[in-house]
Design a protein around this motif. Sequence first.
Motif, PDB file in Angstrom:
ATOM      1  N   GLY A   1       0.792  -1.619  -0.359  1.00 60.44           N
ATOM      2  CA  GLY A   1       0.240  -0.221  -0.540  1.00 60.44           C
ATOM      3  C   GLY A   1       1.043   1.595   0.316  1.00 60.44           C
ATOM      4  O   GLY A   1      -0.182   2.124   0.407  1.00 60.44           O
ATOM      5  N   LEU A   2       1.792   0.989  -0.772  1.00 56.90           N
ATOM      6  CA  LEU A   2       2.240   2.229  -0.680  1.00 56.90           C
ATOM      7  C   LEU A   2       3.077   3.402  -1.532  1.00 56.90           C
ATOM      8  O   LEU A   2       3.853   3.725  -1.446  1.00 56.90           O
ATOM      9  N   HIS A   3       1.879   2.805  -2.643  1.00 53.83           N
ATOM     10  CA  HIS A   3       2.128   3.598  -4.131  1.00 53.83           C
ATOM     11  C   HIS A   3       1.937   4.926  -3.830  1.00 53.83           C
ATOM     12  O   HIS A   3       3.150   5.336  -4.858  1.00 53.83           O
ATOM     13  N   THR A   4       2.163   5.984  -2.646  1.00 49.00           N
ATOM     14  CA  THR A   4       2.415   7.298  -2.887  1.00 49.00           C
ATOM     15  C   THR A   4       3.992   7.706  -3.040  1.00 49.00           C
ATOM     16  O   THR A   4       4.556   8.834  -2.333  1.00 49.00           O
ATOM     17  N   LEU A   5       4.825   6.984  -1.819  1.00 53.21           N
ATOM     18  CA  LEU A   5       5.794   7.227  -1.534  1.00 53.21           C
ATOM     19  C   LEU A   5       6.783   7.267  -2.516  1.00 53.21           C
ATOM     20  O   LEU A   5       8.501   8.025  -2.485  1.00 53.21           O
ATOM     21  N   LYS A   6       6.677   7.195  -3.482  1.00 56.03           N
ATOM     22  CA  LYS A   6       7.193   7.442  -4.944  1.00 56.03           C
ATOM     23  C   LYS A   6       7.379   8.787  -5.086  1.00 56.03           C
ATOM     24  O   LYS A   6       7.760   9.017  -6.203  1.00 56.03           O
ATOM     25  N   ILE A   7       6.808  10.086  -4.689  1.00 58.64           N
ATOM     26  CA  ILE A   7       6.598  11.354  -5.224  1.00 58.64           C
ATOM     27  C   ILE A   7       6.943  11.845  -3.743  1.00 58.64           C
ATOM     28  O   ILE A   7       5.734  13.080  -3.779  1.00 58.64           O
ATOM     29  N   LYS A   8       6.861  11.039  -2.472  1.00 58.01           N
ATOM     30  CA  LYS A   8       7.746  12.432  -1.638  1.00 58.01           C
ATOM     31  C   LYS A   8       8.932  13.293  -2.072  1.00 58.01           C
ATOM     32  O   LYS A   8       9.616  13.218  -2.617  1.00 58.01           O
TER      33      LYS A   8
ATOM     34  N   ARG B   1      11.613   7.239  -1.550  1.00 55.53           N
ATOM     35  CA  ARG B   1      11.699   6.038  -0.999  1.00 55.53           C
ATOM     36  C   ARG B   1      11.493   5.213  -0.506  1.00 55.53           C
ATOM     37  O   ARG B   1      12.926   4.117   0.320  1.00 55.53           O
ATOM     38  N   LEU B   2      11.183   4.332  -0.915  1.00 54.43           N
ATOM     39  CA  LEU B   2      11.073   2.736  -1.568  1.00 54.43           C
ATOM     40  C   LEU B   2      12.690   3.007  -2.098  1.00 54.43           C
ATOM     41  O   LEU B   2      13.104   1.628  -1.380  1.00 54.43           O
ATOM     42  N   SER B   3      12.522   3.380  -3.558  1.00 57.63           N
ATOM     43  CA  SER B   3      14.576   3.396  -3.285  1.00 57.63           C
ATOM     44  C   SER B   3      15.468   3.632  -2.428  1.00 57.63           C
ATOM     45  O   SER B   3      16.084   2.770  -2.391  1.00 57.63           O
ATOM     46  N   ALA B   4      14.705   4.312  -1.658  1.00 57.42           N
ATOM     47  CA  ALA B   4      16.132   5.412  -0.482  1.00 57.42           C
ATOM     48  C   ALA B   4      15.826   4.317   0.170  1.00 57.42           C
ATOM     49  O   ALA B   4      17.854   3.636   0.871  1.00 57.42           O
ATOM     50  N   LEU B   5      15.276   3.667   0.819  1.00 55.07           N
ATOM     51  CA  LEU B   5      15.062   1.895   1.680  1.00 55.07           C
ATOM     52  C   LEU B   5      15.787   1.386   1.164  1.00 55.07           C
ATOM     53  O   LEU B   5      16.901   0.874   2.366  1.00 55.07           O
ATOM     54  N   LYS B   6      15.604   1.119  -0.225  1.00 55.90           N
ATOM     55  CA  LYS B   6      16.100  -0.164  -0.799  1.00 55.90           C
ATOM     56  C   LYS B   6      18.033  -0.167  -0.724  1.00 55.90           C
ATOM     57  O   LYS B   6      18.749  -0.886   0.003  1.00 55.90           O
ATOM     58  N   THR B   7      18.624   0.793  -1.098  1.00 53.89           N
ATOM     59  CA  THR B   7      19.422   1.107  -0.874  1.00 53.89           C
ATOM     60  C   THR B   7      20.139   1.546   0.551  1.00 53.89           C
ATOM     61  O   THR B   7      21.169   0.525   0.541  1.00 53.89           O
ATOM     62  N   GLU B   8      19.827   1.827   0.870  1.00 55.24           N
ATOM     63  CA  GLU B   8      19.783   1.762   2.529  1.00 55.24           C
ATOM     64  C   GLU B   8      19.845   0.675   3.058  1.00 55.24           C
ATOM     65  O   GLU B   8      21.092   0.400   4.331  1.00 55.24           O
TER      66      GLU B   8
ATOM     67  N   VAL C   1      11.687  -4.027  -3.993  1.00 51.44           N
ATOM     68  CA  VAL C   1      10.378  -3.202  -4.545  1.00 51.44           C
ATOM     69  C   VAL C   1       9.423  -2.856  -5.641  1.00 51.44           C
ATOM     70  O   VAL C   1      10.086  -3.328  -6.831  1.00 51.44           O
ATOM     71  N   THR C   2       8.538  -2.531  -5.028  1.00 48.57           N
ATOM     72  CA  THR C   2       8.098  -2.772  -6.817  1.00 48.57           C
ATOM     73  C   THR C   2       7.547  -1.191  -6.470  1.00 48.57           C
ATOM     74  O   THR C   2       7.578  -0.527  -5.786  1.00 48.57           O
ATOM     75  N   ASP C   3       6.047  -1.201  -7.371  1.00 48.85           N
ATOM     76  CA  ASP C   3       5.075   0.641  -7.069  1.00 48.85           C
ATOM     77  C   ASP C   3       4.395   0.348  -6.097  1.00 48.85           C
ATOM     78  O   ASP C   3       4.620   1.936  -5.639  1.00 48.85           O
ATOM     79  N   ASP C   4       4.809  -0.315  -5.638  1.00 47.29           N
ATOM     80  CA  ASP C   4       3.575   0.140  -4.338  1.00 47.29           C
ATOM     81  C   ASP C   4       4.442  -1.033  -2.560  1.00 47.29           C
ATOM     82  O   ASP C   4       2.988  -1.382  -1.411  1.00 47.29           O
ATOM     83  N   HIS C   5       5.273  -1.768  -2.716  1.00 46.07           N
ATOM     84  CA  HIS C   5       5.505  -2.436  -1.653  1.00 46.07           C
ATOM     85  C   HIS C   5       6.746  -2.486  -1.545  1.00 46.07           C
ATOM     86  O   HIS C   5       7.707  -2.415  -2.830  1.00 46.07           O
ATOM     87  N   ILE C   6       7.148  -2.890  -0.248  1.00 45.58           N
ATOM     88  CA  ILE C   6       9.007  -3.644   0.023  1.00 45.58           C
ATOM     89  C   ILE C   6       8.842  -4.677   0.548  1.00 45.58           C
ATOM     90  O   ILE C   6       7.867  -4.743   1.861  1.00 45.58           O
ATOM     91  N   SER C   7       9.603  -5.226   0.051  1.00 44.72           N
ATOM     92  CA  SER C   7       9.798  -6.832   1.284  1.00 44.72           C
ATOM     93  C   SER C   7      11.312  -6.935   1.734  1.00 44.72           C
ATOM     94  O   SER C   7      12.704  -6.308   0.742  1.00 44.72           O
TER      95      SER C   7
END
Length: 422
Positions: free
Chosen positions: A313-320, A324-331, A341-347
Amino acid sequence: MDVRVHLPGSIKNGHITITGSKSETNRLLLLSALYPNIIFENASVSDDSDVMHKALCGNNTVIDVQHAGTAMRFLTAFFASQEGREVVLTGSARMKQRPIAILVEALRLLGADIEYLENEGFPPLRIKGRKLTNNRLAVKAGVSSQYITALLLIAPKLENGLELTLDGQATSLPYIQMTLSLLNEVGIDAKFQDNTIIVPPKPEINNLKREIIIESDWSSASYYYSIVALSPEGTSVTLSSYKKNSLQGDSAIVNIYQQFGVETIFNNNNIRLTKARSPEPIAFHLDLNSTPDIAQTIAVTCFGLGIGCRLTGLHTLKIKETDRLSALKTELEKLGAEVSVTDDHISIQPHPGFQSRYQPCSPSLEGPGEVIATYSDHRMAMAFAPLAVKIPVIIQDAGVVSKSYPAFWEDMIRLGFLVDVQ
């Protein structure tokens, strides 16, 4: 400024006072600009609220909201409805990449005069305030609740009010409900039935019976939930001022962190967080469509506890402030996690050696620390800071926390953390 954060001993049994919710504050700032007799206390001390306040109280023709997405959306609607006022609304380089077309198109359908000055669909905007007389509108509900709130906040001042139909499932629904509750609290009879919100015209508000007290920010409280969750059993922290019947969707953190062993006791306006037990080391799946702002905190908590998680349910994080999904993945991958990650979730699957590698009082605590980039995003800085319970972390551009919580590092020090400027 970069800071190195680590915990040389254990968490002090501290009491932290957190200022008012940024979400409530910015809504009430706009409402008080429309209805000057609305008075409130415990306003947010944050860059975003400062930007809102200055824009609403000043007479500048060019208004720079910097990184404040809430201010950009709310002020677009506000100035579009201010007959005879012309402004240019701009922001940071990142703000110019954050879409606003859905809101602009909705306002145009109401009669607004808004022009894109650079790229179609994105700030900066030239807004010429007009009397908005159309009163029926349908908007896509799954992109950003801020678009909907922006329309609802100006609705009672429109000549014919507003009948707003939501197209599709609303994202961050608690934020829409917060807006409606605040409208009701100041005497505006806004109603939400099925998928339609009706706000009648209300030229003046003359019957306010009391001053509104803004509750402290639950998003800011989430970082202390993470600190307690990552700490040994028996660790406690007290926060104020909070209430059980909160308007803020992020108060869901109370129930979520029970699964991490954190118990919450409400006492008057205080909450006491206690690590009552260790969590079961199982995979954790949660839909955060209603509360995406606490996703980063939960992701880092799961990683620090060695628990796999899937957050959806995290599709809005890409336009913050950043993606934020990409940033979480990297760090998190820097720390050894396996992340997809996809457009709306992170595992996330934590590094199997993380828990054994970083134990309290281990020699690794004397090292320089893991470097965490923040991407001009306040929530990246504060979400990763609790890892300092287990390992030293270097938070880059640590001053970014001023966007929502300027006193964050001082409050970390109150709990016993050492925060050294690098």
